[in-house]
Motif scaffolding. Sequence first.
Motif, PDB file in Angstrom:
ATOM      1  N   GLU A   1     -16.070  22.605 -51.070  1.00 33.96           N
ATOM      2  CA  GLU A   1     -16.997  23.017 -52.127  1.00 33.96           C
ATOM      3  C   GLU A   1     -16.277  23.184 -53.461  1.00 33.96           C
ATOM      4  O   GLU A   1     -16.720  22.680 -54.493  1.00 33.96           O
ATOM      5  N   LYS A   2     -15.154  23.893 -53.452  1.00 38.58           N
ATOM      6  CA  LYS A   2     -14.435  24.124 -54.707  1.00 38.58           C
ATOM      7  C   LYS A   2     -13.855  22.819 -55.245  1.00 38.58           C
ATOM      8  O   LYS A   2     -13.822  22.609 -56.455  1.00 38.58           O
ATOM      9  N   ASP A   3     -13.400  21.932 -54.353  1.00 41.49           N
ATOM     10  CA  ASP A   3     -12.876  20.636 -54.800  1.00 41.49           C
ATOM     11  C   ASP A   3     -13.948  19.830 -55.519  1.00 41.49           C
ATOM     12  O   ASP A   3     -13.688  19.229 -56.564  1.00 41.49           O
ATOM     13  N   LYS A   4     -15.169  19.827 -54.980  1.00 38.72           N
ATOM     14  CA  LYS A   4     -16.265  19.089 -55.612  1.00 38.72           C
ATOM     15  C   LYS A   4     -16.544  19.605 -57.014  1.00 38.72           C
ATOM     16  O   LYS A   4     -16.732  18.831 -57.956  1.00 38.72           O
ATOM     17  N   VAL A   5     -16.556  20.925 -57.170  1.00 39.88           N
ATOM     18  CA  VAL A   5     -16.816  21.529 -58.483  1.00 39.88           C
ATOM     19  C   VAL A   5     -15.704  21.167 -59.457  1.00 39.88           C
ATOM     20  O   VAL A   5     -15.958  20.767 -60.593  1.00 39.88           O
ATOM     21  N   LEU A   6     -14.460  21.295 -59.013  1.00 38.62           N
ATOM     22  CA  LEU A   6     -13.330  20.982 -59.889  1.00 38.62           C
ATOM     23  C   LEU A   6     -13.334  19.508 -60.295  1.00 38.62           C
ATOM     24  O   LEU A   6     -13.109  19.184 -61.468  1.00 38.62           O
ATOM     25  N   LEU A   7     -13.602  18.623 -59.354  1.00 41.47           N
ATOM     26  CA  LEU A   7     -13.656  17.194 -59.661  1.00 41.47           C
ATOM     27  C   LEU A   7     -14.777  16.904 -60.653  1.00 41.47           C
ATOM     28  O   LEU A   7     -14.593  16.135 -61.602  1.00 41.47           O
ATOM     29  N   PHE A   8     -15.917  17.549 -60.460  1.00 34.12           N
ATOM     30  CA  PHE A   8     -17.053  17.365 -61.361  1.00 34.12           C
ATOM     31  C   PHE A   8     -16.685  17.809 -62.777  1.00 34.12           C
ATOM     32  O   PHE A   8     -17.125  17.225 -63.759  1.00 34.12           O
ATOM     33  N   GLU A   9     -15.881  18.861 -62.874  1.00 37.63           N
ATOM     34  CA  GLU A   9     -15.467  19.383 -64.179  1.00 37.63           C
ATOM     35  C   GLU A   9     -14.292  18.611 -64.784  1.00 37.63           C
ATOM     36  O   GLU A   9     -13.754  19.003 -65.818  1.00 37.63           O
ATOM     37  N   GLY A  10     -13.874  17.531 -64.125  1.00 39.40           N
ATOM     38  CA  GLY A  10     -12.837  16.670 -64.679  1.00 39.40           C
ATOM     39  C   GLY A  10     -11.410  17.021 -64.298  1.00 39.40           C
ATOM     40  O   GLY A  10     -10.465  16.529 -64.913  1.00 39.40           O
ATOM     41  N   TRP A  11     -11.249  17.850 -63.293  1.00 39.92           N
ATOM     42  CA  TRP A  11      -9.914  18.238 -62.852  1.00 39.92           C
ATOM     43  C   TRP A  11      -9.443  17.307 -61.736  1.00 39.92           C
ATOM     44  O   TRP A  11     -10.237  16.805 -60.960  1.00 39.92           O
ATOM     45  N   THR A  12      -8.139  17.116 -61.670  1.00 41.25           N
ATOM     46  CA  THR A  12      -7.517  16.436 -60.534  1.00 41.25           C
ATOM     47  C   THR A  12      -7.111  17.526 -59.558  1.00 41.25           C
ATOM     48  O   THR A  12      -6.468  18.510 -59.949  1.00 41.25           O
ATOM     49  N   VAL A  13      -7.485  17.369 -58.290  1.00 42.91           N
ATOM     50  CA  VAL A  13      -7.217  18.391 -57.280  1.00 42.91           C
ATOM     51  C   VAL A  13      -6.188  17.850 -56.288  1.00 42.91           C
ATOM     52  O   VAL A  13      -6.328  16.735 -55.781  1.00 42.91           O
ATOM     53  N   ILE A  14      -5.156  18.647 -56.045  1.00 39.82           N
ATOM     54  CA  ILE A  14      -4.126  18.285 -55.071  1.00 39.82           C
ATOM     55  C   ILE A  14      -4.012  19.413 -54.058  1.00 39.82           C
ATOM     56  O   ILE A  14      -3.937  20.585 -54.427  1.00 39.82           O
ATOM     57  N   HIS A  15      -3.988  19.039 -52.786  1.00 42.69           N
ATOM     58  CA  HIS A  15      -3.722  19.992 -51.706  1.00 42.69           C
ATOM     59  C   HIS A  15      -2.428  19.573 -51.016  1.00 42.69           C
ATOM     60  O   HIS A  15      -2.264  18.399 -50.669  1.00 42.69           O
ATOM     61  N   PHE A  16      -1.523  20.511 -50.856  1.00 45.02           N
ATOM     62  CA  PHE A  16      -0.301  20.265 -50.088  1.00 45.02           C
ATOM     63  C   PHE A  16      -0.294  21.219 -48.899  1.00 45.02           C
ATOM     64  O   PHE A  16      -0.639  22.391 -49.032  1.00 45.02           O
ATOM     65  N   TRP A  17       0.129  20.714 -47.750  1.00 44.51           N
ATOM     66  CA  TRP A  17       0.326  21.575 -46.583  1.00 44.51           C
ATOM     67  C   TRP A  17       1.649  22.319 -46.754  1.00 44.51           C
ATOM     68  O   TRP A  17       2.617  21.777 -47.303  1.00 44.51           O
ATOM     69  N   GLY A  18       1.676  23.536 -46.266  1.00 44.64           N
ATOM     70  CA  GLY A  18       2.848  24.382 -46.416  1.00 44.64           C
ATOM     71  C   GLY A  18       4.130  23.761 -45.909  1.00 44.64           C
ATOM     72  O   GLY A  18       5.169  23.796 -46.578  1.00 44.64           O
ATOM     73  N   ARG A  19       4.093  23.173 -44.716  1.00 45.19           N
ATOM     74  CA  ARG A  19       5.313  22.577 -44.149  1.00 45.19           C
ATOM     75  C   ARG A  19       5.789  21.389 -44.980  1.00 45.19           C
ATOM     76  O   ARG A  19       6.990  21.157 -45.087  1.00 45.19           O
ATOM     77  N   ASP A  20       4.848  20.640 -45.558  1.00 42.54           N
ATOM     78  CA  ASP A  20       5.231  19.514 -46.417  1.00 42.54           C
ATOM     79  C   ASP A  20       5.958  20.022 -47.662  1.00 42.54           C
ATOM     80  O   ASP A  20       6.933  19.416 -48.107  1.00 42.54           O
TER      81      ASP A  20
END
Length: 159
Positions: free
Chosen positions: A108-127
Amino acid sequence: MSNKEPRFHGEVSEKSHKNMSRIRGKDTSIELALRKALWAKGYRYRKNYKLLPGTPDIVLTKYKIAIFCDSEFFHGKDWQTLMPKLQKGTNSNYWISKIERNMERDQEKDKVLLFEGWTVIHFWGRDILKNTDECINVIEEIIFDIKMQNGVDDDGLLE
């Protein structure tokens, strides 16, 4: 009235209580590792940026990049493998619903951020902990792409 979910569900052993009380919501080891690497590369950022949905762990406002440092357990990495393990454990209904809700909230938050023109990155902790340089490379590639889209070179000048 708050929309926060209740914090206590069912019986909790002393060991579980002790372990859970040590889990932090911000300034985690994975966030610190990534922030330290970004800072060393000269990138300046905001941490736990409350002005954006989901309060991203790290935000590069200059490039409109929101970064989330996700722990594998709480954000459901390999969910099809993790869920059956949780079903066999204590308080399984609580944990399954909590992690599924976390995954829904992430989307949900990713969709809102993308709609607002943000690039969203998720990293896993171990990575982050094992391959910090690769995570930085991903961020730098995205910054490069943004600069190219905006016609800006490394000096910040329009080409």
